[in-house]
Scaffold this motif. Sequence first.
Motif, mmCIF file in Angstrom:
data_model
loop_
_atom_site.group_PDB
_atom_site.id
_atom_site.type_symbol
_atom_site.label_atom_id
_atom_site.label_comp_id
_atom_site.label_asym_id
_atom_site.label_seq_id
_atom_site.Cartn_x
_atom_site.Cartn_y
_atom_site.Cartn_z
ATOM 1 N N ILE A 230 -32.319 3.640 4.978
ATOM 2 C CA ILE A 230 -32.853 4.457 3.882
ATOM 3 C C ILE A 230 -33.223 5.844 4.388
ATOM 4 O O ILE A 230 -32.924 6.861 3.742
ATOM 5 N N ASP A 231 -33.834 5.896 5.574
ATOM 6 C CA ASP A 231 -34.188 7.190 6.180
ATOM 7 C C ASP A 231 -32.932 7.988 6.525
ATOM 8 O O ASP A 231 -32.922 9.221 6.389
ATOM 9 N N LEU A 232 -31.876 7.316 6.975
ATOM 10 C CA LEU A 232 -30.627 8.006 7.285
ATOM 11 C C LEU A 232 -30.059 8.642 6.023
ATOM 12 O O LEU A 232 -29.614 9.802 6.042
ATOM 13 N N GLY A 233 -30.060 7.898 4.920
ATOM 14 C CA GLY A 233 -29.563 8.452 3.672
ATOM 15 C C GLY A 233 -30.306 9.718 3.289
ATOM 16 O O GLY A 233 -29.687 10.729 2.915
ATOM 17 N N ALA A 234 -31.631 9.699 3.406
ATOM 18 C CA ALA A 234 -32.433 10.880 3.073
ATOM 19 C C ALA A 234 -32.082 12.052 3.980
ATOM 20 O O ALA A 234 -31.988 13.200 3.524
ATOM 21 N N GLY A 282 -18.487 2.654 20.521
ATOM 22 C CA GLY A 282 -18.079 3.886 19.847
ATOM 23 C C GLY A 282 -17.723 5.005 20.800
ATOM 24 O O GLY A 282 -17.054 5.966 20.398
ATOM 25 N N GLY A 283 -18.185 4.922 22.058
ATOM 26 C CA GLY A 283 -17.795 5.901 23.072
ATOM 27 C C GLY A 283 -18.802 6.996 23.339
ATOM 28 O O GLY A 283 -18.772 7.603 24.418
ATOM 29 N N ASP A 284 -19.685 7.314 22.383
ATOM 30 C CA ASP A 284 -20.698 8.342 22.603
ATOM 31 C C ASP A 284 -21.933 7.710 23.246
ATOM 32 O O ASP A 284 -22.447 6.697 22.769
ATOM 33 N N GLU A 285 -22.422 8.320 24.293
ATOM 34 C CA GLU A 285 -23.458 7.708 25.107
ATOM 35 C C GLU A 285 -24.764 7.479 24.343
ATOM 36 O O GLU A 285 -25.131 8.259 23.456
ATOM 37 N N LEU A 286 -25.458 6.401 24.734
ATOM 38 C CA LEU A 286 -26.827 6.141 24.304
ATOM 39 C C LEU A 286 -27.740 6.309 25.507
ATOM 40 O O LEU A 286 -27.356 6.007 26.638
ATOM 41 N N THR A 287 -28.948 6.787 25.266
ATOM 42 C CA THR A 287 -29.924 6.963 26.340
ATOM 43 C C THR A 287 -31.064 5.976 26.152
ATOM 44 O O THR A 287 -31.730 5.979 25.109
ATOM 45 N N LEU A 288 -31.270 5.135 27.150
ATOM 46 C CA LEU A 288 -32.370 4.182 27.124
ATOM 47 C C LEU A 288 -33.576 4.792 27.822
ATOM 48 O O LEU A 288 -33.454 5.411 28.885
ATOM 49 N N GLY A 289 -34.751 4.617 27.205
ATOM 50 C CA GLY A 289 -35.981 5.094 27.814
ATOM 51 C C GLY A 289 -36.504 4.123 28.844
ATOM 52 O O GLY A 289 -35.880 3.106 29.157
ATOM 53 N N GLY A 300 -29.429 8.079 20.309
ATOM 54 C CA GLY A 300 -28.032 8.467 20.197
ATOM 55 C C GLY A 300 -27.864 9.961 20.372
ATOM 56 O O GLY A 300 -28.804 10.728 20.136
ATOM 57 N N VAL A 301 -26.659 10.392 20.751
ATOM 58 C CA VAL A 301 -26.435 11.816 20.993
ATOM 59 C C VAL A 301 -26.571 12.628 19.709
ATOM 60 O O VAL A 301 -26.835 13.831 19.748
ATOM 61 N N GLY A 302 -26.421 11.976 18.562
ATOM 62 C CA GLY A 302 -26.549 12.675 17.295
ATOM 63 C C GLY A 302 -27.915 12.591 16.666
ATOM 64 O O GLY A 302 -28.112 13.027 15.518
ATOM 65 N N ASN A 303 -28.899 12.059 17.413
ATOM 66 C CA ASN A 303 -30.246 11.892 16.858
ATOM 67 C C ASN A 303 -31.183 13.060 17.122
ATOM 68 O O ASN A 303 -32.371 12.989 16.775
ATOM 69 N N GLY A 304 -30.685 14.106 17.740
ATOM 70 C CA GLY A 304 -31.532 15.269 17.971
ATOM 71 C C GLY A 304 -32.745 14.979 18.821
ATOM 72 O O GLY A 304 -33.792 15.622 18.665
ATOM 73 N N HIS A 323 -31.456 -6.470 19.358
ATOM 74 C CA HIS A 323 -32.749 -5.793 19.343
ATOM 75 C C HIS A 323 -32.841 -5.029 18.025
ATOM 76 O O HIS A 323 -32.054 -4.104 17.782
ATOM 77 N N VAL A 324 -33.763 -5.420 17.168
ATOM 78 C CA VAL A 324 -33.931 -4.741 15.884
ATOM 79 C C VAL A 324 -34.701 -3.439 16.120
ATOM 80 O O VAL A 324 -35.770 -3.433 16.749
ATOM 81 N N ILE A 325 -34.155 -2.325 15.629
ATOM 82 C CA ILE A 325 -34.730 -1.001 15.892
ATOM 83 C C ILE A 325 -35.053 -0.278 14.589
ATOM 84 O O ILE A 325 -34.569 -0.648 13.518
ATOM 85 N N ASP A 326 -35.861 0.762 14.690
ATOM 86 C CA ASP A 326 -36.362 1.442 13.494
ATOM 87 C C ASP A 326 -35.636 2.749 13.168
ATOM 88 O O ASP A 326 -36.099 3.531 12.328
ATOM 89 N N ARG A 327 -34.479 2.999 13.800
ATOM 90 C CA ARG A 327 -33.713 4.215 13.512
ATOM 91 C C ARG A 327 -32.223 3.937 13.721
ATOM 92 O O ARG A 327 -31.849 3.181 14.622
ATOM 93 N N VAL A 328 -31.403 4.529 12.897
ATOM 94 C CA VAL A 328 -29.950 4.424 13.082
ATOM 95 C C VAL A 328 -29.547 5.342 14.223
ATOM 96 O O VAL A 328 -29.959 6.503 14.300
ATOM 97 N N LEU A 329 -28.756 4.833 15.159
ATOM 98 C CA LEU A 329 -28.304 5.602 16.326
ATOM 99 C C LEU A 329 -27.028 6.346 15.970
ATOM 100 O O LEU A 329 -25.986 5.733 15.722
ATOM 101 N N LEU A 330 -27.100 7.670 15.975
ATOM 102 C CA LEU A 330 -25.965 8.469 15.508
ATOM 103 C C LEU A 330 -25.106 8.950 16.661
ATOM 104 O O LEU A 330 -25.623 9.445 17.673
ATOM 105 N N PRO A 331 -23.800 8.835 16.528
ATOM 106 C CA PRO A 331 -22.877 9.462 17.487
ATOM 107 C C PRO A 331 -22.676 10.929 17.089
ATOM 108 O O PRO A 331 -23.334 11.439 16.175
ATOM 109 N N ASN A 332 -21.764 11.587 17.763
ATOM 110 C CA ASN A 332 -21.359 12.921 17.321
ATOM 111 C C ASN A 332 -20.498 12.766 16.066
ATOM 112 O O ASN A 332 -19.409 12.203 16.130
ATOM 113 N N LEU A 333 -21.014 13.192 14.936
ATOM 114 C CA LEU A 333 -20.278 13.047 13.678
ATOM 115 C C LEU A 333 -19.550 14.332 13.325
ATOM 116 O O LEU A 333 -20.013 15.421 13.654
#
Length: 333
Positions: A230-234, A282-289, A300-304, A323-333
């Motif tokens: 829902i937050d992604l849609g907004a 998907g090929g675009d890197e994710l960064t784990l804290g 995600g690289v597209g999450n700013g 792992h259920v998470i609270d944000r959609v992880l965005l690639p380079n769109l």
Amino acid sequence: MKNLNILKYAFISLLTLGVMTSCETTSSYEAELPSIANIAVTNSDFSTLEAAAVAGGVAGVLSNSNPNNPSGAYTVFAPTNDAFARLGLNEQTLGVLQKPFLTNTLLYHVSNGNLAGSSITNGGSSTSALTLDRRFITRGNDTYINGSKILATDVMASNGTVHVIDKVMIATGVDIVQSAIALQSANVFTSPELSYLVEAVVYAELVDALTASDGSPSFTVFAPTDQAFIDLGAALGLTFTQPSDIRQLPKETVQNVLLNHVIANDGKFTSELSAGVVTPLGGDELTLGAFTNGTLTVTGVGNGGEVANMAIPDVQTTNGIVHVIDRVLLPNL
């Protein structure tokens, strides 16, 4: 979806374990010890576990000896009140879980026989009362069962042994897709969850790729909550009020976004993940804290730079860890 295996395991296990009446004589030493159930009753740190055992129908089981083991013993990995609180659960809020799932979850913490703390070693495993294996992981000076840290070992009871853990363990008994459908169909929580994710997987035609089959790969999956979508849609200037609204996006875009949440790495619990960069399908890197208090953030690289937090970590499925998470992880769109 009805008649999910996730529910079947609970009922089979209850029938197998049963609520027993013991005719066995016990030694004077055993008679002096409280039962596993009584340990929960008398220790305020386990008040939520006590309430869960009553609500889930397993309190009688853990009050008696185990008829399925020559020693008459159970081993229980017991979550503390704080462990339940991490899921937003306490004595008053357990009602948000469907009873069959609660029973299933409790039995996943139980195994036959006495497993001594000295036998818990890195790389080992233990089979639960649901016949599902749990694995032991050593990280630094700490030992984990799946993603749950073992806080104390060898609390002796008249009918077995208790080890204390800091997170509730969850196993679904079905594959990733069926696990998401169980949440979406309110077979886990009394309110649906992951409805947008299920809709997105179907729309993107990725059901087969994430469904278990003989020889299928095992994945680590980051599963965004409904609110995350829902937050992604907004953020995209769209209004998502129901799962089908995800179809406002091009199918290829949804495919790319979903594949950004899946890592083909044999399925890793939080205790097996470390800070750094990983590459999803998907090929675009994710960064784990950093691994902190049993969870990690992921970006995600597209999450700013905005991180996703784990709402429900370490859900074991038959073909991976979710792992259920609270944000959609965005690639380079």
